[in-house]
Design a protein around this motif. Structure first.
Motif, PDB file in Angstrom:
ATOM      1  N   GLY A   1       0.811  -1.220   0.000  1.00 31.29           N
ATOM      2  CA  GLY A   1       0.000   0.000   0.000  1.00 31.29           C
ATOM      3  C   GLY A   1       0.837   1.260   0.000  1.00 31.29           C
ATOM      4  O   GLY A   1       0.556   2.205  -0.749  1.00 31.29           O
ATOM      5  N   PHE A   2       1.879   1.298   0.833  1.00 28.74           N
ATOM      6  CA  PHE A   2       2.728   2.490   0.891  1.00 28.74           C
ATOM      7  C   PHE A   2       3.471   2.727  -0.420  1.00 28.74           C
ATOM      8  O   PHE A   2       3.587   3.868  -0.866  1.00 28.74           O
ATOM      9  N   VAL A   3       3.943   1.667  -1.050  1.00 26.91           N
ATOM     10  CA  VAL A   3       4.678   1.829  -2.303  1.00 26.91           C
ATOM     11  C   VAL A   3       3.743   2.324  -3.411  1.00 26.91           C
ATOM     12  O   VAL A   3       4.096   3.228  -4.179  1.00 26.91           O
ATOM     13  N   ILE A   4       2.539   1.765  -3.489  1.00 25.98           N
ATOM     14  CA  ILE A   4       1.606   2.191  -4.541  1.00 25.98           C
ATOM     15  C   ILE A   4       1.132   3.623  -4.300  1.00 25.98           C
ATOM     16  O   ILE A   4       1.033   4.423  -5.239  1.00 25.98           O
ATOM     17  N   VAL A   5       0.860   3.984  -3.066  1.00 26.78           N
ATOM     18  CA  VAL A   5       0.457   5.362  -2.760  1.00 26.78           C
ATOM     19  C   VAL A   5       1.612   6.331  -3.042  1.00 26.78           C
ATOM     20  O   VAL A   5       1.397   7.416  -3.590  1.00 26.78           O
ATOM     21  N   GLY A   6       2.835   5.930  -2.704  1.00 30.59           N
ATOM     22  CA  GLY A   6       4.001   6.760  -3.025  1.00 30.59           C
ATOM     23  C   GLY A   6       4.163   6.958  -4.518  1.00 30.59           C
ATOM     24  O   GLY A   6       4.509   8.053  -4.985  1.00 30.59           O
ATOM     25  N   ASN A   7       3.907   5.911  -5.277  1.00 23.66           N
ATOM     26  CA  ASN A   7       3.940   6.008  -6.735  1.00 23.66           C
ATOM     27  C   ASN A   7       2.870   6.985  -7.233  1.00 23.66           C
ATOM     28  O   ASN A   7       3.124   7.802  -8.120  1.00 23.66           O
ATOM     29  N   GLY A   8       1.684   6.927  -6.670  1.00 21.63           N
ATOM     30  CA  GLY A   8       0.621   7.850  -7.041  1.00 21.63           C
ATOM     31  C   GLY A   8       0.960   9.286  -6.693  1.00 21.63           C
ATOM     32  O   GLY A   8       0.682  10.207  -7.473  1.00 21.63           O
ATOM     33  N   ILE A   9       1.580   9.494  -5.541  1.00 21.32           N
ATOM     34  CA  ILE A   9       1.987  10.844  -5.142  1.00 21.32           C
ATOM     35  C   ILE A   9       3.053  11.381  -6.091  1.00 21.32           C
ATOM     36  O   ILE A   9       3.047  12.563  -6.452  1.00 21.32           O
ATOM     37  N   LEU A  10       3.951  10.506  -6.528  1.00 22.12           N
ATOM     38  CA  LEU A  10       4.975  10.918  -7.485  1.00 22.12           C
ATOM     39  C   LEU A  10       4.348  11.357  -8.808  1.00 22.12           C
ATOM     40  O   LEU A  10       4.718  12.403  -9.360  1.00 22.12           O
ATOM     41  N   TYR A  11       3.387  10.596  -9.304  1.00 20.84           N
ATOM     42  CA  TYR A  11       2.673  10.999 -10.519  1.00 20.84           C
ATOM     43  C   TYR A  11       1.929  12.314 -10.306  1.00 20.84           C
ATOM     44  O   TYR A  11       1.884  13.157 -11.198  1.00 20.84           O
TER      45      TYR A  11
END
Length: 109
Positions: A78-88
């Motif tokens: 969850g943290f990695v996917i949310v971090g990826n979304g924040i980066l986008y």
């Protein structure tokens, strides 16, 4: 398959699907990057909850564990996917601001 291998395979497959779809939608002009980042950030906890519940069933039924590994791996995913979304989201907002400034500078000339 071990728990680590299962965690990494779920994480990498979900990141590949989300990133490829975000980039394809952006290139076709159907969705801005910040919108993709927002959707990925919202989908991150949902994917983590679904993955965590599946991992918990696997851990309880086959290995007789207490479920802490399933919880940690779901939180990591969850943290990695949310971090990826924040980066986008950040990259998309920066691109929008940059394009706005360039357009404004061209209009002033």
């Amino acid at each position: 398959m071990s728990g680590d291998g299962l965690t990494w395979s779920v994480l990498l497959s979900s990141l590949i699907v989300l990133n490829v779809s975000a980039i394809l939608l952006y290139r076709k002009g159907k969705m801005p990057l910040w919108g993709s980042g927002l959707i990925i950030g919202i989908l991150g906890p949902i994917i983590a909850l679904i993955t965590g519940s599946i991992f918990l069933k696997i851990d309880y039924n086959s290995m007789g564990g207490d479920g802490f590994g399933a919880a940690y791996s779901a939180a990591f995913i969850g943290f990695v996917i949310v971090g990826n979304g924040i980066l986008y989201l950040i990259v998309g907002v920066v691109k929008v601001i940059r394009n706005f400034i360039r357009k404004r500078q061209l209009d002033q000339r």
